[in-house]
Motif scaffolding. Structure first.
Motif, short mmCIF file in Angstrom:
data_model
loop_
_atom_site.label_atom_id
_atom_site.label_comp_id
_atom_site.label_asym_id
_atom_site.label_seq_id
_atom_site.Cartn_x
_atom_site.Cartn_y
_atom_site.Cartn_z
N THR B 271 76.91 -11.45 26.52
CA THR B 271 75.59 -10.87 26.26
C THR B 271 75.69 -9.86 25.12
N VAL B 272 74.60 -9.72 24.38
CA VAL B 272 74.57 -8.79 23.25
C VAL B 272 73.32 -7.95 23.39
N LYS B 273 73.51 -6.62 23.24
CA LYS B 273 72.33 -5.75 23.28
C LYS B 273 72.15 -5.13 21.89
N GLY B 274 70.91 -5.15 21.42
CA GLY B 274 70.62 -4.44 20.17
C GLY B 274 70.82 -5.27 18.94
N ALA B 275 70.79 -6.60 19.06
CA ALA B 275 70.89 -7.43 17.87
C ALA B 275 69.73 -8.41 17.83
N ALA B 276 69.19 -8.60 16.61
CA ALA B 276 68.06 -9.51 16.45
C ALA B 276 68.55 -10.95 16.56
N ASN B 277 67.65 -11.85 16.83
CA ASN B 277 67.99 -13.27 16.89
C ASN B 277 68.29 -13.80 15.50
N LYS B 278 69.54 -14.19 15.26
CA LYS B 278 69.88 -14.79 13.97
C LYS B 278 71.31 -15.30 13.99
N PRO B 279 71.67 -16.18 13.06
CA PRO B 279 73.06 -16.62 12.97
C PRO B 279 73.95 -15.47 12.53
N VAL B 280 75.18 -15.42 13.05
CA VAL B 280 76.12 -14.33 12.72
C VAL B 280 77.52 -14.92 12.56
N TRP B 281 78.40 -14.11 11.95
CA TRP B 281 79.82 -14.41 12.02
C TRP B 281 80.38 -13.71 13.24
N VAL B 282 81.21 -14.43 13.98
CA VAL B 282 81.83 -13.84 15.16
C VAL B 282 83.33 -13.76 14.93
N GLY B 283 83.88 -12.55 15.05
CA GLY B 283 85.33 -12.39 14.92
C GLY B 283 85.93 -12.08 16.27
N ILE B 284 86.95 -12.84 16.68
CA ILE B 284 87.62 -12.55 17.95
C ILE B 284 89.11 -12.40 17.68
N ARG B 285 89.66 -11.24 18.00
CA ARG B 285 91.09 -11.00 17.81
C ARG B 285 91.89 -11.97 18.69
N PRO B 286 93.08 -12.38 18.25
CA PRO B 286 93.89 -13.33 19.03
C PRO B 286 94.18 -12.82 20.43
N GLU B 287 94.31 -11.49 20.58
CA GLU B 287 94.62 -10.96 21.91
C GLU B 287 93.35 -10.74 22.74
N GLY B 288 92.20 -11.18 22.18
CA GLY B 288 90.93 -10.95 22.88
C GLY B 288 90.55 -12.07 23.83
N PHE B 289 91.44 -13.05 24.00
CA PHE B 289 91.11 -14.19 24.86
C PHE B 289 91.79 -14.05 26.23
#
Ligand SMILES: Nc1ncnc2c1ncn2[C@@H]1O[C@H](COP(=O)(O)OP(=O)(O)OP(=O)(O)O)[C@@H](O)[C@H]1O
Ligand SMILES: [Mg+2]
Lengths: 296, 367
Positions: B271-289
């Motif tokens: 879930t995301v709070k405070g962002a408008a509806n639109k395409p974005v780039w998502v960055g996930i650190r390797p240790e974030g999984f």
């Protein structure tokens, strides 16, 4: 191992043969000639073997004069030309926009014929019944007395010879030195600058050591070249150098070979060997000194 | 001594035919480097790191802007008088001088009240050499030293006059991996012991992260972000910084924010709070999984690399912009390598959203 050696020599054979025939053999031959007394080139006979040829030339005032002239020429022109060339190269190296133009200008004497340049020098310096020559005009302008540099006093003639020699050898030295200076890595200068080094110290502590192999090369070849001077003197003073008192050792050898009455090849050989010994000694001394002062 | 840069800019004339604009190697630097810290200047090749360093050393004159050392304006002070120490990328040790003479060289330049006697110089040189542990090599010439030893001599030469500021331009780039590791720790130690404000240029983010108190990330002449290495890593301001820091690099996906949720492909990841509806780039650190059978992100499994403590799960996702996805998880997890699909949960502090156009970080709360 042995087999490899054998092959190596085989590959070297052509070079060794050529060197042997055209360099070693003549050298040995000259050496032999110089000890053959009373050699007659027409009959190719001689009376005996001994040191008479050496004793003759060492008592010949013309030879002694030639040795003296040569030494003065060497001692004056080698340091002066190398020093001046260094000064000019450093200056050239620091003014980038005009470097190429200046390099061309300075190089002109090198590609110009020695005798032609000598003629020009002669005209500049000669004093005749009709005109004093350009240099004397200049001297007069500054309130001096005219001097005949070509037929006049010994020091005047020597001055012209040295001046001329320096002028002729400079372009080559400047070319080599500017090349050496340009190839010194800029980082060394930057490092020195950041360390608060003064310009004078940068020159003596970094520039000079960095180009010392080149300077040394120029000094050695300069010495050898000056010891072999001959055409310069001819260009200025004509072929009868003994009469002009401006002969050099090589000039003396030449005169002995081709001078009056079929020449004296034995005396010429003895003089050539003496020159060889002098050049060898000086070069060895140079090498010894360089071991101490040339880096790398 | 702190260093302050004000609108510092350096332009070079562009020599390419037909191109009129200048190359702006350093663009409007405006920052303060705190006293006594080790600061890394980090960025890809050609981004203007060396130029920035040379502006500080005085070897280059800025096109505009000002440089202050402490309270002094040194913008127009020539390199000779700035009192900085500089270690060159290729060391630039004087090849005709011994190590001792190289180290003493800056001391011999001291004038006036600072002038030293020969004995004092010898003593200082030896003292500095001991700090860097090359005092047994004092009478060798630079070409008789290994790369690492040369590098230490170069550092000693820069240190011996106790500069107000020490600048190092990729000093470790000529060393092999092992020596690099060793020398960078050495560098850290020396900096700690001397307390000299130090600026260290590198394009190796790992190097910068491991030894610096502060990093400055730059790109094409512009500072992107400054801060403590961990802070920058944990909170990159844009996609470039996020991608530049970290090994293996961050995984980037094309995603979309829709009605308070983040979607990657068809997967509703979080879930995301405070962002408008639109395409974005998502960055996930390797240790974030985190591996989870019921995870929110599903990827097709490619393989597993076991590296002792950790394992790297390599997988593919159609939305991935950075090729195969590398997820680093604890080796205690068991991965069924025969399964076609792996499912992950994503740690909320390891996931960043970036604007699709500006690539700036989106300020939002991820749950
Ligand atoms: N003297 C110069 N004249 C023109 N352009 C230059 C000059 N020096 C550097 N540049 C340009 O300025 C930019 C920055 O160069 P700089 O050497 O600072 O890069 P860098 O970050 O140190 O790169 P690297 O990591 O490869 O050393 C480059 O685009 C370079 O081409
Ligand atoms: Mg660089």
């Amino acid at each position: 191992m042995d087999k490899n050696n054998w092959k190596a020599w085989l590959y070297l054979l052509p070079a060794v043969l050529f060197l042997g025939v055209f360099m070693v053999y003549p050298l040995v031959d000259v050496f032999v000639y110089s000890f053959e007394e009373g050699y007659n080139s027409a009959s190719q006979t001689f009376f005996g073997v001994g040191g008479y040829n050496y004793s003759y030339i060492l008592h010949d005032p013309y030879f002694l004069q030639a040795v003296k002239n040569t030494f003065i020429l060497v001692i004056i022109t080698v340091p002066v030309s190398t020093g001046l060339a260094l000064l000019i190269s450093v200056a050239l190296n620091s003014i980038k926009p005009l470097r190429n133009l200046y390099q061309t200008v300075y190089f002109l004497p090198y590609v110009t014929n020695t005798l032609a340049v000598g003629l020009v020098f002669m005209i500049l310096f000669k004093k005749t019944a009709y005109s004093d020559g350009l240099i004397n005009l200049l001297i007069n302008w500054f309130g001096g007395e005219s001097v005949d540099f070509i037929d006049g006093p010994y020091w005047a003639k020597m001055f012209v010879l040295c001046f001329y020699t320096v002028w002729v050898v400079m372009p080559f030295k400047i070319l080599i030195l500017t090349g050496a200076l340009a190839s010194v890595n800029q980082d060394y200068y930057n490092a020195a600058k950041v360390d608060g080094t003064s310009r004078g110290r940068i020159f003596t502590r970094i520039t000079l050591p960095m180009i010392s192999p080149t300077i040394f090369y120029l000094v050695i070849t300069g010495f050898i070249g000056a010891f072999k001077a001959y055409s310069d003197a001819v260009a200025l003073f004509g072929t009868d150098l003994n009469a002009a008192g401006m002969n050099t050792i090589v000039g003396y050898v030449y005169d002995m070979l081709y001078g009056n009455s079929d020449g004296y090849p034995s005396y010429a050989s003895a003089a050539a060997i003496v020159l060889f010994a002098i050049v060898l000694t000086i070069t060895c001394i140079n090498l010894l000194i360089s071991k101490k002062h040339v880096h790398y | 001594m702190k260093v302050v840069l004000q609108n510092l800019t350096k332009k070079f004339p562009n020599r390419n035919k037909g191109v009129r604009s200048d190359v702006i190697a350093v663009n409007n630097f405006d920052m303060e480097i705190p006293d006594g810290k080790l600061v890394s200047l980090l960025g890809p090749s050609g981004c203007g790191k060396s130029t920035a360093l040379n502006l500080l050393s005085g070897l280059l004159k800025p096109s505009s802007g000002k440089i202050f050392f402490g309270e002094d304006d040194v913008t127009d002070l020539p390199a000779e008088n700035r009192g900085v120490g500089l270690v060159f990328q290729n060391y630039a040790l004087y090849p005709h001088l011994t190590v001792r003479q190289n180290i003493m060289f800056p001391l011999e330049n001291l004038k006036g009240a600072a002038k030293l006697t020969k004995a004092q110089m010898q003593e200082k040189a030896l003292e500095a050499a001991k700090l860097v542990q090359i005092h047994e090599l004092m009478d060798r010439k630079p070409n008789e030293l290994s790369g690492g030893q040369q590098q230490r001599v170069a550092i000693t030469r820069a240190l011996v006059k106790m500069p107000r500021l020490l600048l190092l331009d990729e000093p470790l780039s000529n060393l092999d991996a092992r020596l690099r590791l060793q020398t960078r720790e050495e560098l850290r130690r020396i900096q700690n012991e001397t307390g000299i404000t130090t600026i260290f240029v590198t394009h190796d983010q790992e190097e910068a992260m491991s030894i610096s108190d502060m990093i400055i990330v730059m790109k094409e002449g512009v500072i992107q972000q400054t801060g403590r290495p961990q802070d920058v890593y944990d909170s990159p301001v844009n996609l470039f910084v996020a991608k530049f820091l970290g090994t293996p690099p961050i995984n980037v996906f094309a995603g979309e924010v829709k009605d308070g949720s983040l979607y990657i492909g068809q997967d509703k990841v979080c879930t995301v709070k405070g962002a408008a509806n639109k395409p974005v780039w998502v960055g996930i650190r390797p240790e974030g999984f985190e591996l989870d059978e019921n995870g929110t992100l599903s990827c097709s499994l490619v393989g597993v690399e076991v590296m002792g403590r950790d394992i790297t799960v390599i997988s593919n996702n159609a939305a991935s912009e950075s090729g195969a996805i590398r997820a680093i998880i604890s080796a205690e997890n068991r991965v069924d390598t025969s399964a076609p699909v792996v499912r992950f949960n994503v740690k909320s502090n390891k996931i960043f959203l970036f604007d699709k156009e500006t690539e700036a970080r989106l300020d939002c709360e991820i749950g």
